[in-house]
Design a protein around this motif. Structure first.
Motif: not given
Length: 311
Positions: A284-292
């Motif tokens: 979930a943290r990786l998803t947020r980072a990739v999204g940003l």
């Protein structure tokens, strides 16, 4: 300057998604589109590919035309606001990461009933007999694939084609979810939706894979897994995202999945153990980072393209 309309609108739309997420409302534009497409299907359905092509053409063409009208409906302030609202409407990154967090909480508390009830929010896999390890794997795989579908891909098409690109992409992706799957009813009628979704996601999925590898704790390892395993998935796009997440998280993804009684055996990707509960929060943290990262890339791309052809 006119070249800032679309980049600024994209940035504001991303900010709205970060603050508001994706509201569960029957009046949400994507829900409205889905109901309209389902209503049209009652008259357009036929067990042939050509019927499906016509259905997709009407739905996607209508969404694209609406985007063209909306983008050209006012002055620079209106255009920026329309781009921001359209971006917010088609993004699902914040809600995606929240769903992953909800699943992690349920599994951390040992509440399999709640975890199984949440899985349909992320994917179409049958959760009724899944235990915690398989629920964790399904969640990580869904977070990986949907990072492209719900975040990177709409931003890519918004940067390249503005509001028409945003709405057209979301129409294509929604139709794929509705009719683009293997079943007696949709094997032929849904063919066009599935193939068009593959085309629309071809570049975004690979961008997702590269961004994921770049943001991994060990980028070289993640990139190696992406290059080695990304093509092994039956989907031409999902494998790139899942392989990159597997390499970034140091886990192995893939295995046997059940969709409404249909069993599919997926090749494994990655080198580590199967994911467990703690890996859901990492995903979930990786998803947020990739999204940003994708948002910043989209804004820069939109600015560069509009600078070359302002207006």
């Amino acid at each position: 300057m006119r070249i800032w309309y679309d980049p600024l609108g994209l940035a504001l739309g991303v900010a709205l998604d970060q603050v508001l997420g994706d509201p569960r409302s029957s009046a949400h534009p994507v829900a409205l589109f889905g109901r309209a497409a389902a209503k049209l299907e009652k008259s357009s359905y036929g067990d042939t590919r050509w019927r499906g092509v016509a259905h997709v053409g009407i739905c996607v063409g209508g969404a694209t035309a609406l985007g063209v009208l909306a983008q050209n409906s006012g002055d620079r302030t209106v255009r920026t606001a329309v781009t921001a609202l359209a971006t917010w409407a088609v993004l699902g990154g914040t809600t995606l990461a929240r769903e992953g967090t909800h699943m992690a909480e349920a599994l951390e508390q040992g509440d399999l009933r709640r975890a199984r009830a949440r899985l349909p929010h992320l994917c179409g896999r049958d959760p009724s007999r899944l235990e915690a390890p398989e629920l964790a794997r399904a969640t990580v795989e869904s977070l990986a694939e949907n990072t492209s579908d719900a975040v990177v891909a709409p931003l890519f098409w918004g940067a390249v084609a503005g509001v028409p690109g945003l709405l057209a992409y979301r129409a294509v992706n929604t139709l794929d979810a509705m009719i683009g799957h293997h079943s007696p009813r949709y094997e032929r009628f849904g063919w066009a939706a599935a193939r068009l979704d593959d085309v629309a996601n071809y570049v975004p999925a690979r961008v997702t894979g590269l961004l994921t590898a770049a943001l991994a704790p060990a980028p070289a390892k993640a990139l190696r897994v992406l290059r080695r395993d990304g093509h092994r998935h039956p989907s031409p796009n999902a494998g790139r995202c899942e392989a990159a997440f597997a390499g970034a998280l140091g886990v192995t993804l893939g295995g046997t999945n059940v969709y409404g009684g249909r069993v599919e055996h997926r090749p494994t990707m990655g080198d580590g153990p199967k994911p467990d509960v703690k890996d859901i929060r990492r995903a979930a943290r990786l998803t947020r980072a990739v999204g940003l990262a994708a948002a910043g890339l989209a804004v820069l791309t939109a600015w560069s393209l509009r600078r070359r052809r302002p207006g």
